[in-house]
Design a protein around this motif. Structure first.
Motif, short mmCIF file in Angstrom:
data_model
loop_
_atom_site.label_atom_id
_atom_site.label_comp_id
_atom_site.label_asym_id
_atom_site.label_seq_id
_atom_site.Cartn_x
_atom_site.Cartn_y
_atom_site.Cartn_z
N GLY A 82 55.14 -57.90 -48.89
CA GLY A 82 55.17 -57.19 -50.16
C GLY A 82 53.93 -56.39 -50.48
O GLY A 82 53.80 -55.86 -51.58
N SER A 286 61.43 -55.92 -43.95
CA SER A 286 60.93 -56.70 -45.08
C SER A 286 59.90 -55.96 -45.92
O SER A 286 59.58 -56.38 -47.03
CB SER A 286 60.32 -58.01 -44.57
N GLN A 287 59.35 -54.85 -45.41
CA GLN A 287 58.25 -54.17 -46.09
C GLN A 287 58.68 -52.93 -46.88
O GLN A 287 58.04 -52.55 -47.84
CB GLN A 287 57.18 -53.75 -45.08
N GLN A 288 59.75 -52.28 -46.44
CA GLN A 288 60.08 -50.95 -46.97
C GLN A 288 60.94 -51.03 -48.23
O GLN A 288 62.01 -51.64 -48.22
CB GLN A 288 60.80 -50.12 -45.91
N VAL A 289 60.47 -50.37 -49.28
CA VAL A 289 61.24 -50.24 -50.53
C VAL A 289 61.58 -48.77 -50.71
O VAL A 289 60.68 -47.92 -50.71
CB VAL A 289 60.43 -50.76 -51.74
N ALA A 295 67.15 -44.00 -52.54
CA ALA A 295 68.24 -44.95 -52.77
C ALA A 295 69.49 -44.22 -53.28
O ALA A 295 70.62 -44.55 -52.88
CB ALA A 295 67.81 -46.02 -53.77
N ALA A 313 69.20 -54.37 -49.80
CA ALA A 313 68.28 -53.63 -50.67
C ALA A 313 67.09 -54.52 -50.99
O ALA A 313 67.14 -55.36 -51.89
CB ALA A 313 68.99 -53.19 -51.94
N THR A 314 66.00 -54.34 -50.25
CA THR A 314 64.85 -55.23 -50.39
C THR A 314 63.97 -54.85 -51.56
O THR A 314 63.98 -53.72 -52.05
CB THR A 314 64.00 -55.20 -49.10
N GLY A 315 63.18 -55.83 -52.00
CA GLY A 315 62.16 -55.59 -53.00
C GLY A 315 62.68 -54.96 -54.27
O GLY A 315 63.68 -55.38 -54.85
N GLU A 316 62.01 -53.87 -54.68
CA GLU A 316 62.33 -53.20 -55.93
C GLU A 316 63.24 -52.00 -55.72
O GLU A 316 63.31 -51.12 -56.58
CB GLU A 316 61.03 -52.75 -56.62
N THR A 317 63.92 -51.92 -54.57
CA THR A 317 64.83 -50.80 -54.33
C THR A 317 65.84 -50.69 -55.47
O THR A 317 66.54 -51.66 -55.80
CB THR A 317 65.57 -50.98 -52.99
N HIS A 335 70.76 -58.17 -52.34
CA HIS A 335 69.44 -57.93 -52.92
C HIS A 335 68.44 -58.90 -52.31
O HIS A 335 68.45 -60.09 -52.62
CB HIS A 335 69.50 -58.06 -54.44
#
Length: 462
Positions: A82, A286-289, A295, A313-317, A335
């Motif tokens: 993150g 795991s790193q890319q938002v 999006a 859709a990882t993180g804050e996408t 998510h």
């Protein structure tokens, strides 16, 4: 220091998921298949990441050390999860503070290590190995092509002919097939190097120490990167280059790497209801938002394609409002983390829209799934190039800031699952067969792993 009484490998991972997982897979094989004694060193907050390994390989011993004091990092930051790329350089530098604690441990333990296997971001471990009088092997979580490029970069230090042009081509005539990439796609560590700046010089020295190390272990296989593996043997001047991949077990634990908002069973049940080779998996590591515009473009393309899909859709996408409701039945949005290996291995999945992280590439190759490439940073541009050149993928987009055209994305997605994508899917299945053959008994990666274990056993005999 006590003399080694048998082989004992000290494994030191770099605390990023894409780096740790394959090294943990290697440690599992060395321990369970070849009965080597392995200690794996991590800092306190990274200890839980070993749980799956230790449940599979109870003979592996964790060595937990406090994270070194490093004021330039936020308190409690011990891995890349993150975190923005700005923290990667200081994190890499901070980890060198583990050298003295590891040296003290090795000199006090009754069964000291006879070899070190460490990530290629941990060049300082060559100094630790020299202090202990033991060999250090570099573990590469990236492919052999990428490491060849890194070696050329840090040896030759090529620069842009136009310092204001981010697309200025950088060529690598020393490497087979003479690859060329624009400056903006060259390694972040390299592009941010400043002559004389302490962290920059530390990073450079680390990669040069890798080149001088005793051996290299790659998470790849001969049929995929034979020409680059041969290049390394010639370039390094020795044959201690082992290709032992793909390391991710196709029947491994479904919780590999994290936990999802949708239960694993729910995802697999949804896939069970889909026709064979009808689903696209969309996942960017795991790193890319994705930014909101990215999006939105992705959602628009998926909707217009008419294809079935799973979008992780990882993180804050920011998935566009109303999209999930409109796609209910045809698409599934997860998510957070999802069981990527299990999804790729399902009969319903035929294509994979991916950022081309090396672990994701190898997982798709093992599963025989065609790829749509959207590389965004690090080694991903080189990996995407290899995938397309091998005929098992199609270029879709490139760059962390790029916004794809939704109509073009829809067309490429539909083609990948339709008749026009059949040839690429067939080539993907053929490469999968070769990847699985490589890790079977008698295959190229099996033999290399056997050879690696034999060498590690030799250096442990006193």
């Amino acid at each position: 220091m006590a003399e080694p009484v048998g082989p004992h490998v000290l494994a030191i991972p770099y605390p990023a998921q894409g780096h740790m997982l394959p090294l943990l897979d290697l440690v599992h094989l060395l321990s369970s298949r070849y009965r080597l004694v392995v200690t794996i060193a991590v800092t306190t907050k990274n200890r839980p990441l070993l749980d799956t390994l230790l449940s599979r390989s109870p003979a592996v011993v964790p060595l937990v050390l406090p994270f070194p004091d490093y004021p330039a990092l936020p308190p409690g930051l011990e891995n890349t999860n993150g975190q923005p790329p700005a923290f990667f350089r200081p994190l890499t530098h901070a980890l060198a503070g583990l050298q003295d604690p590891l040296l003290r441990w090795a000199r006090c333990t009754p069964h000291p290590p006879s070899a070190i296997i460490s990530d290629f971001f941990l060049g300082w471990t060559s100094d630790l190995a020299a202090q202990l009088g033991i060999p250090r092997l570099v573990f590469s979580p990236s492919g052999a092509l990428v490491v060849a490029v890194l070696h050329v970069l840090w040896r030759r230090m090529p620069q842009r002919s136009d310092p204001d042009d981010p697309d200025c081509p950088i060529s690598f005539p020393e490497i087979p097939n003479s690859p060329v990439l624009p400056w903006r796609q060259v390694s972040f560590f390299y592009r941010t190097h400043i002559v004389g700046e302490p962290i920059s010089e530390f990073v450079k020295e680390g990669f040069l120490k890798n080149i001088a190390s005793w051996g290299f272990v790659f998470n790849t296989f001969a049929d995929l990167e034979r020409v680059y593996l041969d290049y390394h043997r010639n370039d390094l001047g020795h044959s201690r280059v082992w290709a032992v991949g793909p390391l991710a077990p196709p029947d491994g634990p479904t919780e590999r790497g994290g936990g999802a908002s949708a239960a694993v069973g729910e995802i697999m049940t949804w896939l069970d209801g889909c026709p064979e080779e009808s689903v696209l998996l969309v996942a960017f590591g795991s790193q890319q938002v994705l930014a909101p515009l990215q999006a939105a473009a992705l959602a628009g393309g998926l909707e217009r394609s008419g294809a079935r899909f799973i979008w992780c859709a990882t993180g804050e996408t920011a998935v566009p409002e109303g999209f999930e409701g409109r796609m209910a039945g045809r698409g599934l949005v997860v998510h957070g983390w999802a069981p990527q290996v299990a999804i790729l291995g399902h009969r319903a999945v035929a294509a994979f829209l991916t950022h081309c992280g090396w672990n994701s590439v190898l997982e798709a190759v093992s599963a025989g799934v065609a790829m749509l490439t959207w590389p965004m940073g690090a080694d991903q541009f080189w990996n995407a190039m290899l995938v397309v050149e091998f005929g098992v993928g199609v270029a879709l987009c490139d760059g962390a800031d790029a916004v794809p055209d939704a109509d073009e994305l829809a067309r490429v997605v539909a083609d990948s699952l339709g008749d026009s994508g059949k040839r690429v899917r067939e080539r993907a299945k053929e490469l999968s067969r070769r990847a699985l053959e490589a890790v079977k008994e008698g295959g190229s990666s099996w033999k290399d792993l056997e050879g690696l274990a034999a060498e590690l056993s030799k250096v442990g005999v006193k």
